[in-house]
Design a protein around this motif. Sequence first.
Motif, PDB file in Angstrom:
ATOM      1  N   MET A   1      36.151  18.219  -4.740  1.00  0.00           N
ATOM      2  CA  MET A   1      37.334  18.182  -5.599  1.00  0.00           C
ATOM      3  C   MET A   1      38.521  17.610  -4.833  1.00  0.00           C
ATOM      4  N   THR A   2      39.296  16.778  -5.460  1.00  0.00           N
ATOM      5  CA  THR A   2      40.481  16.201  -4.849  1.00  0.00           C
ATOM      6  C   THR A   2      41.481  17.303  -4.500  1.00  0.00           C
ATOM      7  N   GLU A   3      42.034  17.217  -3.304  1.00  0.00           N
ATOM      8  CA  GLU A   3      43.017  18.220  -2.886  1.00  0.00           C
ATOM      9  C   GLU A   3      44.292  18.055  -3.701  1.00  0.00           C
ATOM     10  N   LEU A   4      44.783  19.152  -4.218  1.00  0.00           N
ATOM     11  CA  LEU A   4      45.962  19.138  -5.069  1.00  0.00           C
ATOM     12  C   LEU A   4      47.156  19.717  -4.324  1.00  0.00           C
ATOM     13  N   PRO A   5      48.374  19.425  -4.798  1.00  0.00           N
ATOM     14  CA  PRO A   5      49.563  20.009  -4.167  1.00  0.00           C
ATOM     15  C   PRO A   5      49.530  21.533  -4.180  1.00  0.00           C
ATOM     16  N   ALA A   6      50.362  22.140  -3.340  1.00  0.00           N
ATOM     17  CA  ALA A   6      50.361  23.596  -3.185  1.00  0.00           C
ATOM     18  C   ALA A   6      50.750  24.312  -4.469  1.00  0.00           C
ATOM     19  N   ARG A   7      51.669  23.718  -5.235  1.00  0.00           N
ATOM     20  CA  ARG A   7      52.104  24.351  -6.483  1.00  0.00           C
ATOM     21  C   ARG A   7      51.480  23.612  -7.666  1.00  0.00           C
ATOM     22  N   ARG A   8      50.898  24.385  -8.592  1.00  0.00           N
ATOM     23  CA  ARG A   8      50.162  23.785  -9.709  1.00  0.00           C
ATOM     24  C   ARG A   8      50.504  24.524 -11.005  1.00  0.00           C
ATOM     25  N   LEU A   9      50.989  23.755 -11.969  1.00  0.00           N
ATOM     26  CA  LEU A   9      51.437  24.287 -13.259  1.00  0.00           C
ATOM     27  C   LEU A   9      50.588  23.674 -14.366  1.00  0.00           C
ATOM     28  N   LEU A  10      50.091  24.494 -15.274  1.00  0.00           N
ATOM     29  CA  LEU A  10      49.288  24.018 -16.399  1.00  0.00           C
ATOM     30  C   LEU A  10      49.916  24.511 -17.696  1.00  0.00           C
ATOM     31  N   LEU A  11      50.123  23.591 -18.626  1.00  0.00           N
ATOM     32  CA  LEU A  11      50.720  23.925 -19.927  1.00  0.00           C
ATOM     33  C   LEU A  11      49.725  23.615 -21.031  1.00  0.00           C
ATOM     34  N   VAL A  12      49.653  24.498 -22.019  1.00  0.00           N
ATOM     35  CA  VAL A  12      48.734  24.331 -23.147  1.00  0.00           C
ATOM     36  C   VAL A  12      49.553  24.186 -24.419  1.00  0.00           C
ATOM     37  N   HIS A  13      49.407  23.031 -25.077  1.00  0.00           N
ATOM     38  CA  HIS A  13      50.171  22.761 -26.293  1.00  0.00           C
ATOM     39  C   HIS A  13      49.265  22.332 -27.435  1.00  0.00           C
ATOM     40  N   ALA A  14      49.776  22.496 -28.644  1.00  0.00           N
ATOM     41  CA  ALA A  14      48.974  22.251 -29.840  1.00  0.00           C
ATOM     42  C   ALA A  14      48.906  20.777 -30.213  1.00  0.00           C
ATOM     43  N   HIS A  15      50.050  20.090 -30.174  1.00  0.00           N
ATOM     44  CA  HIS A  15      50.142  18.702 -30.640  1.00  0.00           C
ATOM     45  C   HIS A  15      50.980  17.869 -29.671  1.00  0.00           C
ATOM     46  N   PRO A  16      50.803  16.548 -29.678  1.00  0.00           N
ATOM     47  CA  PRO A  16      51.760  15.698 -28.978  1.00  0.00           C
ATOM     48  C   PRO A  16      53.162  15.922 -29.557  1.00  0.00           C
ATOM     49  N   ASP A  17      54.129  16.062 -28.750  1.00  0.00           N
ATOM     50  CA  ASP A  17      55.566  16.311 -28.955  1.00  0.00           C
ATOM     51  C   ASP A  17      55.946  17.736 -28.633  1.00  0.00           C
ATOM     52  N   ASP A  18      55.020  18.693 -28.774  1.00  0.00           N
ATOM     53  CA  ASP A  18      55.346  20.090 -28.465  1.00  0.00           C
ATOM     54  C   ASP A  18      55.760  20.254 -27.011  1.00  0.00           C
ATOM     55  N   GLU A  19      55.095  19.519 -26.132  1.00  0.00           N
ATOM     56  CA  GLU A  19      55.378  19.647 -24.702  1.00  0.00           C
ATOM     57  C   GLU A  19      56.794  19.203 -24.362  1.00  0.00           C
ATOM     58  N   SER A  20      57.235  18.118 -24.993  1.00  0.00           N
ATOM     59  CA  SER A  20      58.558  17.590 -24.670  1.00  0.00           C
ATOM     60  C   SER A  20      59.664  18.474 -25.229  1.00  0.00           C
ATOM     61  N   ILE A  21      59.482  18.969 -26.447  1.00  0.00           N
ATOM     62  CA  ILE A  21      60.478  19.838 -27.072  1.00  0.00           C
ATOM     63  C   ILE A  21      60.602  21.157 -26.311  1.00  0.00           C
ATOM     64  N   ASN A  22      59.475  21.781 -26.011  1.00  0.00           N
ATOM     65  CA  ASN A  22      59.493  23.117 -25.419  1.00  0.00           C
ATOM     66  C   ASN A  22      59.710  23.116 -23.913  1.00  0.00           C
ATOM     67  N   ASN A  23      59.099  22.184 -23.216  1.00  0.00           N
ATOM     68  CA  ASN A  23      59.022  22.273 -21.756  1.00  0.00           C
ATOM     69  C   ASN A  23      59.369  20.981 -21.030  1.00  0.00           C
ATOM     70  N   GLY A  24      59.969  20.014 -21.732  1.00  0.00           N
ATOM     71  CA  GLY A  24      60.210  18.721 -21.111  1.00  0.00           C
ATOM     72  C   GLY A  24      61.011  18.786 -19.825  1.00  0.00           C
ATOM     73  N   ALA A  25      62.086  19.560 -19.820  1.00  0.00           N
ATOM     74  CA  ALA A  25      62.919  19.660 -18.627  1.00  0.00           C
ATOM     75  C   ALA A  25      62.181  20.381 -17.500  1.00  0.00           C
ATOM     76  N   THR A  26      61.430  21.406 -17.856  1.00  0.00           N
ATOM     77  CA  THR A  26      60.650  22.144 -16.858  1.00  0.00           C
ATOM     78  C   THR A  26      59.596  21.244 -16.228  1.00  0.00           C
ATOM     79  N   MET A  27      58.869  20.508 -17.050  1.00  0.00           N
ATOM     80  CA  MET A  27      57.824  19.625 -16.541  1.00  0.00           C
ATOM     81  C   MET A  27      58.404  18.555 -15.631  1.00  0.00           C
ATOM     82  N   ALA A  28      59.514  17.952 -16.067  1.00  0.00           N
ATOM     83  CA  ALA A  28      60.143  16.907 -15.263  1.00  0.00           C
ATOM     84  C   ALA A  28      60.643  17.458 -13.934  1.00  0.00           C
ATOM     85  N   ARG A  29      61.211  18.653 -13.962  1.00  0.00           N
ATOM     86  CA  ARG A  29      61.728  19.241 -12.725  1.00  0.00           C
ATOM     87  C   ARG A  29      60.607  19.484 -11.723  1.00  0.00           C
ATOM     88  N   TYR A  30      59.527  20.131 -12.181  1.00  0.00           N
ATOM     89  CA  TYR A  30      58.467  20.454 -11.232  1.00  0.00           C
ATOM     90  C   TYR A  30      57.713  19.221 -10.776  1.00  0.00           C
TER      91      TYR A  30
END
Length: 289
Positions: A1-30
């Motif tokens: 398995m490819t080595e991944l960064p020390a911090r790993r965040l996984l988000l589960v969303h229903a449809h395209p656009d949900d991620e940006s509305i709910n967590n866009g700033a969080t995703m971009a920051r991390y």
Amino acid sequence: MTELPARRLLLVHAHPDDESINNGATMARYAAEGAHVTLVTCTLGERGEVIPSGLRHLAGAALGAHRRRELADAAAALGVTDVRLLGGTGRYADSGMMGLADNDDPACFWQADVDAAAAALAEIVLDVRPQVVVSYDDEGGYGHPDHIQAHRVAMRAVELAGDAGWSVPKVYWNRVPRSVAEAAFERLRERLPGLPFAKSAAVSDVPGVVDDALVTTEIDGTAHAAAKAAAMRAHATQIEVAPDDSSFVLSNELAQPLFTTEYYQLVRGERAQGAGREDDLFAGVEAEA
């Protein structure tokens, strides 16, 4: 398995656009901070209502294909490179709004076997080994069947992954504190006459609004506000963002505030020590391998 960064965040969303509305700033920051951000989207939103008149010819599979491209563009705006479709492209169809005949389609996500869908998600969890998983509450934020199902599948996948050897340290649900939503709507009402929107939504129209006491964590993403707005604009079939990035509308034509500080409720794992809310989803788990 490819080595991944020390911090790993996984988000589960229903449809395209949900991620940006709910967590866009969080995703971009991390993502900007070097964390590995994985987005799992459960459907392609084939039954979504299209806003622009020039795209209203899109429906069904054609709309799903278009929204997949929107999703790729939104992820790029957020700096996220690991985007996965649950079960593969087209495995689960959009279920439509609650109470419609679409909910009875055997191919839709609402009709999916939860354990089977969760097993597919658990494979991703075991591959990524995230310290943090983010999804919706048991009402899906606002009662959409695909959001409710995403909640069920995410929570069950965490259990299955734990049985298979990776216990996710922290699980969060998307939230908005009621006081924050009320203050944001007050500001929006003051400037609404200058916006290209006919009506303002209400606090009750915002998914995930809860009493302030339930909110355990707030992520300041103001430095990534432009990335969030760009990601939301990428979902042009579903979202219209105000020119000043302060608000947006969906197909219901009701203006809502665009939040750049995003809020969460910790529902699994240990809350970081100290007074007040956490300001980091990874607080207390940095050393987890």
